[in-house]
Design a protein around this motif. Structure first.
Motif, PDB file in Angstrom:
ATOM      1  N   SER A   8       0.843  -1.198   0.000  1.00 13.57           N
ATOM      2  CA  SER A   8       0.000   0.000   0.000  1.00 13.57           C
ATOM      3  C   SER A   8       0.875   1.244   0.000  1.00 13.57           C
ATOM      4  O   SER A   8       2.001   1.220   0.510  1.00 13.57           O
ATOM      5  CB  SER A   8      -0.901   0.037   1.240  1.00 13.57           C
ATOM      6  OG  SER A   8      -1.797  -1.036   1.269  1.00 13.57           O
ATOM      7  N   ALA A  61      -4.978  -3.873   3.433  1.00 15.92           N
ATOM      8  CA  ALA A  61      -4.202  -2.881   2.668  1.00 15.92           C
ATOM      9  C   ALA A  61      -4.401  -1.484   3.250  1.00 15.92           C
ATOM     10  O   ALA A  61      -3.446  -0.688   3.319  1.00 15.92           O
ATOM     11  CB  ALA A  61      -4.615  -2.912   1.208  1.00 15.92           C
ATOM     12  N   ALA A  65      -1.548   0.920   4.878  1.00 12.24           N
ATOM     13  CA  ALA A  65      -1.342   2.306   4.458  1.00 12.24           C
ATOM     14  C   ALA A  65      -1.251   3.233   5.663  1.00 12.24           C
ATOM     15  O   ALA A  65      -0.371   4.113   5.736  1.00 12.24           O
ATOM     16  CB  ALA A  65      -2.478   2.745   3.538  1.00 12.24           C
ATOM     17  N   TRP A 101      -1.873  -1.102  -3.613  1.00 17.09           N
ATOM     18  CA  TRP A 101      -2.996  -0.171  -3.586  1.00 17.09           C
ATOM     19  C   TRP A 101      -2.472   1.246  -3.390  1.00 17.09           C
ATOM     20  O   TRP A 101      -1.633   1.486  -2.523  1.00 17.09           O
ATOM     21  CB  TRP A 101      -3.952  -0.515  -2.448  1.00 17.09           C
ATOM     22  CG  TRP A 101      -4.874  -1.655  -2.752  1.00 17.09           C
ATOM     23  CD1 TRP A 101      -4.742  -2.967  -2.366  1.00 17.09           C
ATOM     24  CD2 TRP A 101      -6.077  -1.580  -3.528  1.00 17.09           C
ATOM     25  NE1 TRP A 101      -5.786  -3.713  -2.858  1.00 17.09           N
ATOM     26  CE2 TRP A 101      -6.622  -2.893  -3.578  1.00 17.09           C
ATOM     27  CE3 TRP A 101      -6.742  -0.548  -4.183  1.00 17.09           C
ATOM     28  CZ2 TRP A 101      -7.801  -3.186  -4.259  1.00 17.09           C
ATOM     29  CZ3 TRP A 101      -7.915  -0.843  -4.861  1.00 17.09           C
ATOM     30  CH2 TRP A 101      -8.439  -2.137  -4.894  1.00 17.09           C
TER      31      TRP A 101
END
Length: 221
Positions: A8, A61, A65, A101
């Motif tokens: 991420s 994900a 992040a 992502w």
């Protein structure tokens, strides 16, 4: 060939003092095997702890992040602050591949940045144009996903418009295919007319990056 590692990253934005948008870019330690010395958005791999109390890959994900952004910059985010806008998969070839992502987040209060000093050694808040010009001049090294993301961001005048615009668009999935030509590299993305063939000049939609030295051009028709 091993599968790509889930990852991420967060394109963290703030409103520039003189108008416009600035994105946070952090510099990776030059000794790192992947992207050493490159200027990137904060982020990293999805770890087992990101699956705590969930088996949902997207939620993990998001957790990654938030965690990676804090570890690399000391910026605290919540999952609710993240807007997904892209998913990039490293093409076959490299030993280390990632399925990443890309999220957008608006840092409304212009947080104080504290890089970890290990994996990340420096940071800059830059407008998309300033970052792209620095890359073209050879002052910073960026990677194609960062280059494309900055070009997408450059369409907006302020953070509010950017968040709204990215939220309204479908998440783009990028599975690059790289072609070497006499002039340089051409990286094709999924909806380019030439993506499934060998004729790079076939008529139709263009979605690609052309790379010749530091002269990079993003084409999306």
């Amino acid at each position: 060939m091993s599968p790509p590692s889930p990852s991420s990253t967060v394109m963290l934005l703030r409103d520039a003092r003189n108008g416009g948008i600035e994105a946070l870019l952090v510099q990776r330690n030059s000794e790192l095997k992947t992207g050493g010395g490159a200027w990137v958005f904060p982020g990293g791999r999805v770890d087992p702890l990101d699956y705590d109390e969930t088996d949902d890959h997207f939620l993990a994900a998001q957790n990654a992040a938030v965690r990676e952004t804090f570890e690399e910059t000391a910026v605290v985010l919540s999952r609710d602050a993240l807007t997904p806008f892209a998913h990039w998969t490293t093409p076959p070839g490299p030993t280390r591949r990632f399925a990443t992502w890309f999220f957008l987040a608006h840092a409304r209060n212009s947080p104080v940045i504290q890089v970890d000093g290990g994996e990340i050694v420096d940071y800059q808040w830059l407008t998309p144009q300033a970052a792209l010009q620095a890359q073209r001049a050879g002052h910073i090294t960026i990677m194609p996903p960062t280059f494309v993301s900055l070009n997408l961001l450059d369409r907006y005048q302020n953070c509010m418009d950017a968040v709204a615009g990215f939220s309204e668009c479908e998440v783009q999935h990028f599975n690059p295919r790289i072609h070497q030509t006499e002039r340089g590299r051409i990286i094709l993305y999924d909806d380019d007319a030439a993506y499934d063939g060998t004729d790079l000049d076939v008529p139709g939609r263009r979605h690609r990056v052309f790379i010749e030295g530091n002269e990079w051009c993003y084409e999306c028709t």
